[in-house]
Scaffold this motif. Structure first.
Motif, PDB file in Angstrom:
ATOM      1  N   UNK A  98      10.701   6.796  -0.042  1.00  0.00           N
ATOM      2  CA  UNK A  98      11.193   7.149   0.946  1.00  0.00           C
ATOM      3  C   UNK A  98      11.040   6.355   2.461  1.00  0.00           C
ATOM      4  N   UNK A  99       9.911   5.347   2.468  1.00  0.00           N
ATOM      5  CA  UNK A  99       9.639   4.576   3.405  1.00  0.00           C
ATOM      6  C   UNK A  99      10.495   3.737   3.499  1.00  0.00           C
ATOM      7  N   UNK A 100      11.025   3.180   2.319  1.00  0.00           N
ATOM      8  CA  UNK A 100      12.093   2.120   2.354  1.00  0.00           C
ATOM      9  C   UNK A 100      13.570   2.683   2.793  1.00  0.00           C
ATOM     10  N   UNK A 101      13.596   3.967   2.498  1.00  0.00           N
ATOM     11  CA  UNK A 101      15.137   4.615   2.978  1.00  0.00           C
ATOM     12  C   UNK A 101      14.997   4.646   4.492  1.00  0.00           C
ATOM     13  N   UNK A 152       0.641  -1.414  -0.047  1.00  0.00           N
ATOM     14  CA  UNK A 152      -0.029   0.049  -0.127  1.00  0.00           C
ATOM     15  C   UNK A 152       0.831   1.248   0.028  1.00  0.00           C
ATOM     16  N   UNK A 153       2.173   0.994   0.458  1.00  0.00           N
ATOM     17  CA  UNK A 153       3.055   2.491   0.409  1.00  0.00           C
ATOM     18  C   UNK A 153       4.189   2.307  -0.514  1.00  0.00           C
ATOM     19  N   UNK A 154       4.046   1.272  -1.446  1.00  0.00           N
ATOM     20  CA  UNK A 154       4.929   1.041  -2.697  1.00  0.00           C
ATOM     21  C   UNK A 154       4.566   2.064  -3.781  1.00  0.00           C
ATOM     22  N   UNK A 155       5.513   2.942  -4.295  1.00  0.00           N
ATOM     23  CA  UNK A 155       5.089   3.946  -5.401  1.00  0.00           C
ATOM     24  C   UNK A 155       5.354   3.210  -6.780  1.00  0.00           C
ATOM     25  N   UNK A 156       6.025   2.071  -6.565  1.00  0.00           N
ATOM     26  CA  UNK A 156       6.224   1.467  -7.871  1.00  0.00           C
ATOM     27  C   UNK A 156       7.496   0.726  -7.931  1.00  0.00           C
ATOM     28  N   UNK A 157       8.252   0.337  -8.959  1.00  0.00           N
ATOM     29  CA  UNK A 157       9.556  -0.092  -9.107  1.00  0.00           C
ATOM     30  C   UNK A 157      10.459   0.641  -8.098  1.00  0.00           C
TER      31      UNK A 157
END
Length: 363
Positions: free
Chosen positions: A27-30, A18-23
């Protein structure tokens, strides 16, 4: 066959879709990655200041402050003033291990074990030699002993060829908690990497001797290695020794028990068993050393410490020849007994949720 236990891990998605922007990463991952790195630094080095963390991560001190504030809010980090600070007190930060706990279960019919650990891997409570039908209930009893306010990260499961209960039963019993699973040899290697031998140049190999066979866990560059199909480490079926018997027979704890029972002098029985076991283990060590070239080989599992020490001593005492077969040791890595406790396999299982949810991904 004991060598056919596949190394598998069942894990949740680290980043919700749900918070993935695509490939790629966002910022959440970082932010998640940086938080994990900070926790790992505090776990390994102990108390550090904002400046220490800033220099190690290459981030600004305000950025570090934001990360620490989030971790403190989750109950994972605490702070204190440096005791040796003079005119200008400096705040240093520490991992708060008791903020989270995880449960580890070893599914082995003759060695069922449950252990509750904190986020640093310290044992809070444990129970060994549990009947298979009592393992889940025992695990829930241990969870009830967690420190007040501690969050339960999840449950880790160490699988073995002689499982008394299934992973699916454990998963259903502890839902909705995160439940992760891996082969017992892999969980032993996880425990070695985090709280035992540690990361080594060239990696290390953890040889696990159990009553259901002999398996090896490989950690290379801090990452577990399972092979293309997940079967790496199945060394118990190797034909070793002068009699070319399977390694699992040459190192069998049951054979050691039988030798002690049949002899009036237990120490002599262990010594004789160790000589024969060393003949078999040397072949495996040479094979591992020549192909993987690890920085260290450790041996642990269900054998008594004295028996493992005796086997290692036999190998080290005869560097020129063993069993009449010449060998060279100058290129072989150090070989020693694992320093993990007897519950090391379950301990490694308990660390699976810690690695998955708190620490940097070693894969």
């Amino acid at each position: 066959m004991t060598g056919n236990l596949r190394s598998t891990t069942t894990r949740p998605r680290r980043t919700p879709s749900s918070i993935k922007d695509g490939p790629g990463i966002n910022h959440g991952d970082i932010a998640d990655h940086n938080s994990r790195i900070v926790l790992e630094l505090l776990r390994v080095f102990g108390a550090l200041t904002r400046r220490d963390l800033s220099q190690r991560l290459g981030l600004t001190e305000p950025a570090i402050t934001g990360i620490l504030r989030r971790l403190e809010g989750r109950g994972l980090v605490t702070s204190r003033r440096q005791s040796d600070a003079s005119r200008y007190p400096v705040t240093e930060f520490l991992m708060k291990p008791q903020g989270c706990v995880a449960l580890g279960l070893r599914l082995a019919r003759r060695a069922e074990t449950a252990v509750l650990v904190d986020a640093a891997g310290s044992v809070i409570a444990e129970q060994r030699d549990i009947r298979p039908d009592q393992l889940i209930a025992t695990g829930k009893t241990l969870l009830a002993q967690k420190p007040e306010g501690a969050k339960v990260l999840g449950v880790g499961v160490a699988l073995s060829p002689d499982d008394g209960i299934t992973f699916q039963e454990v998963q259903a019993a502890f839902a909705p908690l995160t439940v992760l699973a891996n082969a017992d040899s892999a969980t032993a290697a996880t425990a070695e990497r985090l709280i035992g031998a540690g990361d080594r140049d060239g990696g290390f190999v953890s040889i696990l001797v159990t009553r259901s066979g002999v398996r090896a866990g490989l950690s290379i560059g801090g990452r577990p290695f399972h092979g293309m199909h997940g079967f790496a480490g199945g060394i118990g079926a190797m034909r070793t020794g002068q009699d070319r018997a399977p390694l699992a027979e040459g190192l069998s704890p049951d054979r050691l028990d039988a030798a002690i029972a049949a002899c009036n002098a237990p120490e002599a029985a262990v010594a004789e068993w160790a000589r024969e076991a060393a003949d078999h283990l040397l072949d495996a060590v040479v094979a591992i050393s020549g192909v993987v070239v690890p920085g260290l080989i450790v041996i642990g599992g269900d054998l008594p410490d004295a028996a493992v020490d005796a086997v290692v001593a036999e190998i080290l005492a005869a560097p020129v020849a063993i069993g009449g077969r010449p060998t060279t040791t100058s290129w072989m890595p150090p070989l020693r007994r694992s320093k993990l406790p007897a519950a090391g396999v379950a301990l490694g299982a308990a660390l699976l949720p810690v690695v998955e949810l708190l620490l940097p991904d070693p894969r």
